[in-house]
Design an enzyme around this catalytic site. Sequence first.
Site, mmCIF file in Angstrom:
data_model
loop_
_atom_site.group_PDB
_atom_site.id
_atom_site.type_symbol
_atom_site.label_atom_id
_atom_site.label_comp_id
_atom_site.label_asym_id
_atom_site.label_seq_id
_atom_site.Cartn_x
_atom_site.Cartn_y
_atom_site.Cartn_z
ATOM 1 N N SER A 217 9.583 5.580 -3.254
ATOM 2 C CA SER A 217 9.394 4.299 -1.985
ATOM 3 C C SER A 217 8.241 5.169 -1.176
ATOM 4 O O SER A 217 8.286 6.279 -1.105
ATOM 5 C CB SER A 217 10.776 4.466 -1.402
ATOM 6 O OG SER A 217 10.699 3.549 -0.177
ATOM 7 N N SER A 218 7.659 4.244 -0.626
ATOM 8 C CA SER A 218 6.719 4.584 0.314
ATOM 9 C C SER A 218 7.146 5.379 1.779
ATOM 10 O O SER A 218 6.779 6.195 2.156
ATOM 11 C CB SER A 218 5.709 3.578 0.736
ATOM 12 O OG SER A 218 5.166 2.679 -0.324
ATOM 13 N N GLY B 92 0.803 -1.197 0.025
ATOM 14 C CA GLY B 92 0.023 -0.040 0.039
ATOM 15 C C GLY B 92 0.724 1.118 0.031
ATOM 16 O O GLY B 92 2.133 1.241 -0.078
ATOM 17 N N LEU C 292 0.503 3.545 -2.097
ATOM 18 C CA LEU C 292 1.180 3.470 -3.823
ATOM 19 C C LEU C 292 1.553 4.883 -4.030
ATOM 20 O O LEU C 292 1.230 5.970 -3.953
ATOM 21 C CB LEU C 292 -0.158 2.849 -4.510
ATOM 22 C CG LEU C 292 -0.886 1.657 -3.957
ATOM 23 C CD1 LEU C 292 -1.785 1.133 -4.828
ATOM 24 C CD2 LEU C 292 0.354 0.549 -3.706
ATOM 25 N N HIS D 115 4.655 1.449 -7.936
ATOM 26 C CA HIS D 115 3.640 0.429 -8.086
ATOM 27 C C HIS D 115 2.749 0.277 -9.296
ATOM 28 O O HIS D 115 2.330 -0.379 -9.707
ATOM 29 C CB HIS D 115 2.580 0.578 -6.745
ATOM 30 C CG HIS D 115 3.412 0.718 -5.409
ATOM 31 N ND1 HIS D 115 3.660 1.641 -4.723
ATOM 32 C CD2 HIS D 115 3.873 -0.652 -4.757
ATOM 33 C CE1 HIS D 115 3.996 1.244 -3.557
ATOM 34 N NE2 HIS D 115 4.297 -0.074 -3.554
#
Length: 279
Positions: A182-183, A28, A30, A34
Amino acid sequence: MKVVTTLDDLRHARAALAGPMGLVPTMGYLHEGHISLVRRARTECASVAASIFVNPAQFGPSEDLAAYPRDLARDLALLEEAGVDLVWTPTAEIVYPAGFQTWVTVEEMARPLEGAHRPGHFRGVATVVAKLFNAFQPQRAYFGQKDAQQAAVIRQMTRDLDFPVEVVICPTVREQDGLAMSSRNAYLSQEQRAAAPVLFRALSAAAMAWAAGQRDAEDLRQLMAGIIDAEPLARRQYVSVADPVTLQELEGPVAGALLSMAVIVGTTRLIDNLVLGEA
Ligand code: PAF
């Protein structure tokens, strides 16, 4: 787009999807990285499924499980817009019910690099990905090159356990200044965000030095280390020049090596990599 939580509902909904089916596993929060996986799956598969699950088993006791960023409503909107057919959002109790005691451990390949700094991480990753493969039965599964060791571990696990799944590794998506998406970039303050492209700068400098004829693995490591160490907000955890398949550290002249690193910027641990000759 259908969104399901229980395993029964997932199996039902999955059975109705046209093949070949492509799976994009995620935790998640995102970003464009992604979505690039979803787009690739969309072009190669008749249907596309995704999972959103912050997998507790791949976080160490002192890592950021509780703080890991989450925004389910936004994630679902992005997946729907990107053309996903089915999303599974299980709870931890569904993936790891009481009494759970079966783990997937990839051996040698999971030990160096990230494995050395995050004990148990790849056991958590391999186990959840094996469970996702069982639950979704995809023909293809899509992962990002940014997590190069994860990609290698998943490929190995897929081969060793005879999953009939093609593992597709897609290029790292970067911000304009080179920072890999990156998250965890969400944790960076403005000042730290300005320092974070140092990883890509160091990797690029080594790739350029290699292209200009500098072949020695240790020289390339030193070059990357020097650039990271010159950034006051960055603390180097490791820099590596490794075989891209075995992930063993290389010595002497190299070709086609995996350059990778983990660097803590402020309090955020960032990783990045490049493969020589592909940069
Ligand atoms: O790369 C990630 O987001 C995770 O490690 C994965 C593959 C979804 C497993 O939890």
